[in-house]
Design an enzyme around this catalytic site. Sequence first.
Site, PDB file in Angstrom:
ATOM      1  N   CYS A   6       0.815  -1.212   0.000  1.00 42.59           N
ATOM      2  CA  CYS A   6       0.000   0.000   0.000  1.00 42.59           C
ATOM      3  C   CYS A   6       0.850   1.265   0.000  1.00 42.59           C
ATOM      4  O   CYS A   6       2.010   1.244   0.420  1.00 42.59           O
ATOM      5  CB  CYS A   6      -0.887  -0.026   1.245  1.00 42.59           C
ATOM      6  SG  CYS A   6      -2.383   0.939   1.026  1.00 42.59           S
ATOM      7  N   ASP A 130      -5.762  -2.860  11.504  1.00 40.47           N
ATOM      8  CA  ASP A 130      -4.566  -2.027  11.599  1.00 40.47           C
ATOM      9  C   ASP A 130      -4.390  -1.618  13.060  1.00 40.47           C
ATOM     10  O   ASP A 130      -5.332  -1.683  13.854  1.00 40.47           O
ATOM     11  CB  ASP A 130      -4.753  -0.787  10.697  1.00 40.47           C
ATOM     12  CG  ASP A 130      -3.473   0.020  10.519  1.00 40.47           C
ATOM     13  OD1 ASP A 130      -2.385  -0.440  10.931  1.00 40.47           O
ATOM     14  OD2 ASP A 130      -3.561   1.134   9.951  1.00 40.47           O
TER      15      ASP A 130
END
Length: 212
Positions: A6, A130
């Site tokens: 990412c 996360d």
Amino acid sequence: MRVKICGITQPQQSLAIASLGATALGFICVPTSPRYVTTSQIRAAVAELPANIDTIGVFANASIPEISQIVVDSGLTGVQLHGDELPDFCYQLRQALPNVEIIRALRVRSLEHLDTVADYTNYVDTLLLDAYHPEQLGGTGKTLDWTMLEQFNPNCPWFLAGGLTADNIIEALSQVNPSGVDLSSGVERAPGDKDLDKVAELFEKLGSREWG
Ligand SMILES: O=C(O)c1ccccc1N[C@@H]1O[C@H](COP(=O)(O)O)[C@@H](O)[C@H]1O
């Protein structure tokens, strides 16, 4: 296993990272991020990629028209919601973008916070966990407490994210069993500038794990 890299900002790096083995690439559509990319930058990167690579736009508290416009204009295959989006927002987004993967990212503060996961599984394709940071939304390099996730088994596929690197990926995967992993700052030279040597090392480690 899906592997998402990412925070891509350079089109030539997206092709190189896909060639190394990434199954998904993430593009940050959050204007305050140092990894922010415009719609035309995403479109240029997506155009270079083979069709089997998932291309995910990362948003935080953007509106449905804003997200839809960027997805349509850039050719993204998925959307990652990394802000405070509620289940109903995910449902509405699904109506607006029926053929686009919806990934809800949850920034996990505690074991109790994991209970909210069940509220989302009917409205999204995939979850992403996360680490929580009080001042930043993502890309923090902070790891989750993996022991907290040993029994984590939601009703939909999920990515493990947060501070993963080539050095800790094997330890993380020895403790938890996600459908995919997502890495950003752990494979960078600087925000948005991926270190292709670190990405290659990551795939070597993942490959050696698959073969025992
Ligand atoms: O990377 C960013 O700048 C970012 C900004 C806003 C929302 C999410 C962001 N990144 C996401 O953070 C996680 C974990 O990153 P890291 O590996 O700990 O650096 C990842 O899912 C990114 O998509």
